[in-house]
Write an enzyme that holds these catalytic residues in place. Structure first.
Site, mmCIF file in Angstrom:
data_model
loop_
_atom_site.group_PDB
_atom_site.id
_atom_site.type_symbol
_atom_site.label_atom_id
_atom_site.label_comp_id
_atom_site.label_asym_id
_atom_site.label_seq_id
_atom_site.Cartn_x
_atom_site.Cartn_y
_atom_site.Cartn_z
ATOM 1 N N SER A 20 0.796 -1.237 0.000
ATOM 2 C CA SER A 20 0.000 0.000 0.000
ATOM 3 C C SER A 20 0.826 1.283 0.000
ATOM 4 O O SER A 20 0.266 2.366 -0.167
ATOM 5 C CB SER A 20 -0.951 0.013 1.206
ATOM 6 N N LYS A 53 0.353 3.508 -2.900
ATOM 7 C CA LYS A 53 -0.827 4.367 -2.995
ATOM 8 C C LYS A 53 -0.437 5.844 -2.998
ATOM 9 O O LYS A 53 -1.155 6.679 -3.566
ATOM 10 C CB LYS A 53 -1.794 4.071 -1.858
ATOM 11 N N TYR A 55 -4.486 -2.335 -9.932
ATOM 12 C CA TYR A 55 -4.271 -2.116 -8.493
ATOM 13 C C TYR A 55 -3.354 -3.180 -7.895
ATOM 14 O O TYR A 55 -2.365 -2.871 -7.221
ATOM 15 C CB TYR A 55 -5.625 -2.101 -7.789
ATOM 16 N N TYR A 112 -4.215 3.886 8.470
ATOM 17 C CA TYR A 112 -5.574 3.372 8.653
ATOM 18 C C TYR A 112 -6.074 3.662 10.069
ATOM 19 O O TYR A 112 -5.908 4.780 10.550
ATOM 20 C CB TYR A 112 -5.627 1.876 8.316
ATOM 21 N N VAL A 158 1.287 -3.664 4.044
ATOM 22 C CA VAL A 158 1.254 -4.937 4.770
ATOM 23 C C VAL A 158 2.454 -5.824 4.449
ATOM 24 O O VAL A 158 2.628 -6.877 5.062
ATOM 25 C CB VAL A 158 -0.059 -5.712 4.524
#
Length: 303
Positions: free
Chosen positions: A64, A67, A191, A239, A257
């Site tokens: 991630s 992103k 993605y 998050y 992760v």
């Protein structure tokens, strides 16, 4: 050896002395077999130097963290049009929450949770084949890092595709609310592949310099956009653990992760850490501890 080299070397030794490494992301088969007892750190400073320690040259799946780069590309393509499709508020829930997406009628809370990153990827994809969108994202990362030796790990991408049922559910839910312009298959294919980028901590720290906003560093986006991306990293980059990270570290950061974290010290440095074992929030356990210690020792904080 510089003072920062000494600090990083000592930090590496201290991290390895404590044997609680956390748990790897077992829900992605290609990541489940990674040895959690690894740690690498790199600090790319505004003067062009890069200081490293530990397993800094071991490639890992950045997941991630990409992103950030995808969001920069999306904003470059569409300007602020993306914000009509994605919010900018902390989630307070898990990164893959379907409940929140349903409550908010298909508009993701922010671009870093999975639903928001899927919409952001959809924005980058536009009306072109996935390979063209991926090429733009990968080239952006390579240009930011000043390193062409950055590639997608196809095994990780295939593993995520085969077991990404929850992400497919999110994509179909977005489509049901008219917030997906491409098919779920094409958007998620893009993605999964950009999340499967493999980098070392040195490469990641060098790539993160475009968010440091200091003279002589890569100028890939405007100063105003750099500040807004750092703000989003601070409030949403970890998050439902973003508040805890801000409290402990005090710097904008984005986790993945795969065990990596990219943190920005505005005007000073870009810091990348990697340790595959995760804490209860799904963020690198040792990486978070190392960043908290480094920030304290260097007196680095945005507060």
């Amino acid at each position: 050896m510089s003072g920062l080299d000494t600090i990083l070397s000592r930090l590496d030794a201290d991290i390895r002395a404590e044997n609680d490494w956390g748990d790897v992301a077992a829900y992605i088969p290609e990541l489940a077999g990674v040895d959690p007892a690894q740690f690498g750190i790199a600090v790319a400073t505004a003067n062009g130097q890069c200081h490293v320690a530990g397993d800094w040259d071991t490639g890992f799946s950045v997941q991630s963290i990409t992103k950030i780069f995808t969001l920069a590309v999306a904003l470059g393509r569409s300007g602020d049009q993306l914000w009509h499709r994605v919010g900018r508020e902390p989630s307070g829930l898990a990164f893959n929450s379907i409940v929140q997406l349903e409550q908010e009628q298909g508009r993701p809370r922010n671009p870093f949770i999975n639903a928001g990153a899927i919409v952001t990827t959809d924005e980058v994809l536009g009306n072109r084949p996935p390979r063209e969108a991926l090429a733009e994202i990968v080239q952006f990362v390579r240009h930011a890092a000043g390193d062409e030796n950055i590639h997608i790990n196809e095994r990780v991408a295939a593993s995520e595709t085969s077991f990404g049922h929850r992400n497919f559910a999110l994509a179909h839910f977005l489509a049901a609310h008219d917030n997906l312009r491409n098919t779920p298959e094409n958007t998620l294919g893009t993605y999964f592949h950009h999340c499967a980028l493999e980098m070392t901590t040195r490469q990641l720290a060098m790539a993160g310099r475009f968010l440091v906003d200091a003279p002589g560093l890569p100028r890939l986006i405007s100063t105003g956009r750099i500040r807004r991306l750092n703000a989003l990293m601070m409030t949403c980059g970890h998050y439902d653990g973003s508040g805890d990270f801000a409290y402990r570290v005090g710097l904008p950061g984005k986790s993945g992760v795969g065990g990596g974290i990219l943190a920005i010290v505005p005007g000073i440095a870009s810091v990348a850490v990697w340790s595959p074992g995760l804490n209860r929030y799904g963020n690198s356990k040792k990486g978070t501890e190392a960043l908290a210690t480094l920030a304290r020792q260097m007196n680095w904080s945005v507060f």
